[in-house]
Write an enzyme that holds these catalytic residues in place. Structure first.
Site, mmCIF file in Angstrom:
data_model
loop_
_atom_site.group_PDB
_atom_site.id
_atom_site.type_symbol
_atom_site.label_atom_id
_atom_site.label_comp_id
_atom_site.label_asym_id
_atom_site.label_seq_id
_atom_site.Cartn_x
_atom_site.Cartn_y
_atom_site.Cartn_z
ATOM 1 N N ARG A 140 0.987 -1.678 0.099
ATOM 2 C CA ARG A 140 0.538 0.129 0.279
ATOM 3 C C ARG A 140 0.764 0.830 0.198
ATOM 4 N NH1 ARG A 140 -2.802 -3.858 -0.254
ATOM 5 N NH2 ARG A 140 -4.952 -4.518 0.470
ATOM 6 N N SER A 174 -10.751 0.032 4.039
ATOM 7 C CA SER A 174 -10.304 -0.014 4.849
ATOM 8 C C SER A 174 -9.902 0.796 5.826
ATOM 9 C CB SER A 174 -9.084 -0.730 4.653
ATOM 10 O OG SER A 174 -9.584 -1.874 4.172
ATOM 11 N N GLU A 209 -4.387 4.907 6.584
ATOM 12 C CA GLU A 209 -4.855 4.221 5.134
ATOM 13 C C GLU A 209 -5.409 5.294 4.214
ATOM 14 O OE1 GLU A 209 -5.201 0.221 3.472
ATOM 15 O OE2 GLU A 209 -6.241 1.373 1.912
#
Ligand code: NAP
Length: 304
Positions: free
Chosen positions: A127, A196, A292
């Site tokens: 990520r 998320s 995130e």
């Protein structure tokens, strides 16, 4: 934050906006690249797909699968645009953008220089990528080029996909991914959310041994032999936050990792809530959760 040459205003490059929460009114300029052209070139062993940054990611996945060009099926239904895909190296069900990236085309908004990054130079990680670094915040991604090998095998290791037959078609895999995501994740159009909220923490093997003494059922996935990925959703659920709600902000009833705005939660409500999750997880497990979702304040991105 970077400043635009000549204009002197702060700016922020926004893709589809699905991974950003504006917790305050941002006092700068928003820049979006709207190009939506797609082209496909067939070579002997691969398809090369050029997609401008404004193309919706899921539309691209569907378009390619319907053209019998496989590869992106596990990445179906991820919200956002193609230009955002390399930034956080989007991933799901055992596939990542970086698995298929060939090039990322950019324009530096300050120097006005056009630069093409080969995949190897994008510093892709979990990520993560070079485009997230603050020194590169002036890089406007204009186009991505994907390389999709004709030699294809389904990736079925993740729970939910592992029941599919080994000869499953790309379309079957895509449809399964869509079905799982629709069942588990709230549609942002009907219940506001950014997917998320936290990243899955990656910690040392030694630390996992310590955690296993108290939590023998803790899910762990080996990353490279020394590091281990934990499930942020599991940690949050264990900390008692699955389906928790404070006023209009809460975690989704079916998925503790997704933070939802039921109606009129403010930026401050969101920050208080996610900080309480982070603090409880830290206290219980000694593991630090990182957001995130990008959090945008008045003067630019803020840290949790
Ligand atoms: P899950 O099945 O509840 O599993 C929790 C986490 O464990 C996942 O995030 C995944 O990490 C990891 N995991 C599960 N099975 C694994 C395996 N066989 N090998 C390695 N790691 C494994 O996951 P979920 O929340 O429903 O999500 C399913 C997939 O969709 C995941 O890949 C997740 O990242 C992706 N997803 C992403 C977003 C987003 O907003 N970014 C939102 C929803 C789902 P990884 O995340 O590293 O895959």
């Amino acid at each position: 934050m970077v400043k635009l040459n000549g204009l002197g205003n702060e700016f922020f490059i926004l893709g589809g906006g699905s991974n950003v929460s504006f917790v305050e009114d941002y006092d700068g300029q928003i820049i979006r690249f709207e190009g939506k052209r797609v082209s496909v070139t067939e070579k002997e062993e691969d398809w090369f797909v050029e997609a401008e940054a404004g193309v919706n990611w899921h539309s691209l996945v569907q378009y390619l699968i319907n053209q019998d060009i496989p590869g992106l099926e596990n990445l179906a239904l991820i919200p956002g645009n193609c230009g955002a895909a390399p930034v956080q190296n989007i991933g799901a069900y055992g596939s990542e953008f970086s698995d298929y990236c060939y090039q990322v085309h950019t324009t530096d908004l300050i120097s006005r220089k056009y630069h093409v990054f080969d995949a190897i130079d994008c510093n892709f990680g979990y990520r993560n990528s070079l485009f997230k670094e603050s020194a590169n915040k002036a890089l406007l991604i204009t186009k991505v080029v994907l390389k999709l090998p004709k030699l294809w095998r389904p990736k079925l290791s993740y729970h939910g996909l592992n029941g599919l037959p080994v000869d499953a078609t790309p379309k079957t895999v895509m449809e399964k991914v869509i079905q799982i995501r629709n069942n588990k994740l709230p549609d942002p159009k009907s219940l506001a959310n950014s997917g998320s909220f936290f990243k899955n923490p990656v910690i040392d093997e030694e630390e996992v041994k310590r955690l296993r003494q108290t939590y023998s059922d803790i899910p762990c996935y080996s990353v490279d032999g020394t590091k281990v990925k934990l499930s942020a959703g599991w940690l949050i659920e264990k900390a008692g936050f699955k389906g928790a709600r404070v006023g209009d902000v809460g975690t989704y009833i079916n998925h503790a990792l997704v933070v939802v705005n039921y109606n009129k939660a403010t930026g401050a409500d969101l920050l208080n809530f996610v900080r309480s999750i982070r603090d409880k997880v830290q206290l219980m497990f000694g593991v630090t959760l990182e957001n995130e979702v990008l959090l945008m304040g008045r003067d630019g991105l803020i840290t949790l």
